[in-house]
Design a protein around this motif. Sequence first.
Motif, short mmCIF file in Angstrom:
data_model
loop_
_atom_site.label_atom_id
_atom_site.label_comp_id
_atom_site.label_asym_id
_atom_site.label_seq_id
_atom_site.Cartn_x
_atom_site.Cartn_y
_atom_site.Cartn_z
N PHE A 1 45.39 -18.67 101.97
CA PHE A 1 45.85 -17.50 102.02
C PHE A 1 45.71 -16.50 100.75
CE2 PHE A 1 48.72 -13.73 102.75
CZ PHE A 1 48.55 -13.49 104.20
N THR A 2 46.38 -17.30 99.61
CA THR A 2 46.58 -16.78 98.33
C THR A 2 45.01 -16.55 97.69
OG1 THR A 2 48.53 -17.97 98.00
CG2 THR A 2 47.58 -17.16 96.07
N GLU A 3 44.07 -17.35 98.17
CA GLU A 3 42.76 -17.21 97.46
C GLU A 3 42.20 -16.09 98.16
OE1 GLU A 3 40.88 -20.87 98.49
OE2 GLU A 3 41.81 -21.88 97.04
N ALA A 4 42.42 -15.83 99.63
CA ALA A 4 41.89 -14.71 100.34
C ALA A 4 42.41 -13.39 99.90
CB ALA A 4 42.24 -14.78 101.68
N VAL A 5 43.76 -13.29 99.58
CA VAL A 5 44.20 -12.04 98.97
C VAL A 5 43.64 -11.64 97.65
CG1 VAL A 5 46.57 -11.10 98.02
CG2 VAL A 5 46.33 -12.34 100.41
N ALA A 6 43.60 -12.66 96.72
CA ALA A 6 42.85 -12.48 95.43
C ALA A 6 41.49 -11.91 95.55
CB ALA A 6 42.96 -13.70 94.52
N ALA A 7 40.62 -12.75 96.43
CA ALA A 7 39.20 -12.18 96.49
C ALA A 7 39.06 -10.69 97.09
CB ALA A 7 38.58 -13.17 97.59
N TYR A 8 40.26 -10.49 97.95
CA TYR A 8 40.27 -9.09 98.40
C TYR A 8 40.38 -8.12 97.64
CZ TYR A 8 41.37 -4.81 101.44
OH TYR A 8 41.40 -3.79 101.80
N GLN A 9 41.52 -8.09 96.75
CA GLN A 9 41.63 -7.47 95.80
C GLN A 9 40.78 -7.31 94.63
OE1 GLN A 9 45.64 -9.18 94.78
NE2 GLN A 9 46.80 -7.95 96.11
N ALA A 10 39.93 -8.21 94.52
CA ALA A 10 38.87 -8.39 93.52
C ALA A 10 37.62 -7.66 94.12
CB ALA A 10 38.60 -9.65 92.94
N GLY A 11 37.69 -7.09 95.17
CA GLY A 11 36.54 -6.71 95.81
C GLY A 11 35.62 -7.73 96.48
N ARG A 12 35.93 -8.98 96.37
CA ARG A 12 34.83 -9.93 96.76
C ARG A 12 35.14 -10.04 98.52
NH1 ARG A 12 37.19 -12.36 92.36
NH2 ARG A 12 37.97 -14.15 93.47
N ALA B 1 33.13 -10.76 101.22
CA ALA B 1 32.61 -11.98 102.02
C ALA B 1 33.62 -13.30 101.69
CB ALA B 1 31.23 -11.97 101.56
N GLU B 2 33.76 -13.68 100.36
CA GLU B 2 34.74 -14.57 99.87
C GLU B 2 35.93 -14.49 100.54
OE1 GLU B 2 36.92 -16.21 95.81
OE2 GLU B 2 34.87 -15.12 95.69
N ALA B 3 36.52 -13.13 100.61
CA ALA B 3 37.93 -12.99 101.35
C ALA B 3 37.88 -13.21 102.86
CB ALA B 3 38.45 -11.60 101.03
N ALA B 4 36.84 -13.00 103.48
CA ALA B 4 36.82 -13.27 104.90
C ALA B 4 36.62 -14.75 105.19
CB ALA B 4 35.60 -12.57 105.48
N ALA B 5 36.04 -15.52 104.26
CA ALA B 5 35.73 -16.93 104.29
C ALA B 5 37.08 -17.59 104.39
CB ALA B 5 34.60 -17.38 103.26
N ALA B 6 37.95 -17.41 103.20
CA ALA B 6 39.14 -17.75 102.92
C ALA B 6 40.18 -17.23 104.06
CB ALA B 6 39.93 -17.28 101.67
N ALA C 1 36.14 -3.95 106.77
CA ALA C 1 35.73 -3.65 105.57
C ALA C 1 34.27 -4.01 105.51
CB ALA C 1 36.56 -3.99 104.39
N LEU C 2 33.86 -5.07 106.25
CA LEU C 2 32.36 -5.72 105.84
C LEU C 2 31.54 -5.04 107.06
CD1 LEU C 2 33.28 -9.38 105.13
CD2 LEU C 2 32.08 -7.96 103.61
N GLY C 3 32.01 -4.35 108.06
CA GLY C 3 31.42 -3.72 108.86
C GLY C 3 31.52 -4.37 110.35
#
Length: 530
Positions: A22-33, A35-40, A64-66
Amino acid sequence: MNRKQRRADTRPTAPPQFQRRFTEAVAAYQAGRLAEAAAAFRQAVALRPGHADAQANLGLVLLALGQAEEAGQCCRRALALCPTHTDAHNTLGNVLRQGGQLEAALACYRRAIGIDPAHADAHNNLGVALKALGETVEATACYRRAIALRPRFAEAHNNLGNALRETEQLEDAAGCYQEALRLRPDYADAHANLGLVLQEQRHLAAAAARFRQAIQLRPDSASAHFNLSMALLAQGELAEGWREYEWRWQAPHIAPQRRPFPQPQWRGEPATGQTLLIHAEQGFGDTLQFCRYAPMAATRGLRVVLEVPPPLVRLLRGLPGIATVVARGEALPPFDLQCPMMSLPLAFGTTLESIPAASPYLHADPAQAATWQARLAATGRPGPRVGLAWSGRTSNPRDHQRSLGPAQLAPLLGIPGLHVVSLQQAGTLPALPDWMQEMADFADTAALINQLDLVVTVDTAVAHLAAALGQQVWMLDRFNPDWRWLDGRRDSPWYPSLRIYRQPRPGDWTTVIEAVARDLHELAVAARAA
């Protein structure tokens, strides 16, 4: 992703692996990554399918990914787990709005606000949906409420600017965009929207700079490229303007009109002996202005087929060198190449100095013109013959700026020594002779105009028709002119016989009408003296 959307269940019973994902996903989303956020988030949901926040956040990222359909499913699962989950209601509203289900989206946003009246995102999104439904006043109130709840909400400032611009509150709209840019200097949409306000105010160089900034931030922004083309063309920077104008086919308001021809677009290259389809686009006026290029293509050895709206077919059959003129909707003959009509200036490398301005390039049917000569003479009214048109088609989004009401025309009527007739397709004035109900197509109207001495008109197809016939045209123009009339000019390099009377201030038709009335009076006096 707000505080609630970031939050995971940190109780001791929460599996550490879930918390890490969950934490990794949030960090990835906030960094604009994304696809990585969705996977996490998917991994987090797999570890805890019953976690409403994880489901809602996955829906947010997927949207956001469509991937709207799956995003909606995630939001509905979150709401099944927690019916009061405001972020899931808000994101589901966005899914529905993007799918065109505006009323259903409104209900979602209102549910979110009902649960949490301080939900700034829901207020902002409610405004977006209301504006899409034409409820601009209500939308404005929603944006203001969102800003009151979150003063640094750049998107809400931008959206408020859009609503104010739509209601022509340009200074206030500019202030909103500037505030959005102060909060987020890399906000491409706000740069582009500020450019639109500057364009409306006729600050064209400054507008172009804003559009360029938007393009630098988002190179694939079709709207920014298209609007840059409008600013460039209006300043007479035609070479770059035509190149940017090709982005119109990706701009949302024009893209649906693109023809899916498999044949390649002709761009001015040698193609002697091949058949070129030139197909009209946009309005009647555009076709009347740019059909002049069709004979030029024929002189390059191309066999030219011209496709135009049915009311223009008979008139444009008089263009020299054209193999055939086809009405839009009829079967097309075989062709090798195709070109949208308004891409022809690019194909020919048109600059201000090389505009093909020979006039006339359209001609009325001689027999019809003779008939109108006799009918006008039979009225027994002496003096110069003046045709008058005061409004365009209401489907044009600029019609409220370019058209006049009949009452505003009073100073132009009753001037002694003038024979004024109506050229208005829809609407009549009791004081004017009106034969427009007899006009089946533009060829009929051309025959009448051919027998007039002057046409006074707002910016409609009548202006193009009369000028293409070589008749004298006085055009009444709005403050912020269409690009083709160029900024700061009273003449037109496209039409040597056209004179422009432009509003000195937005909406000021009084000054324009007074100037035209003075010149009409002088025309009548000169005619009597002659």
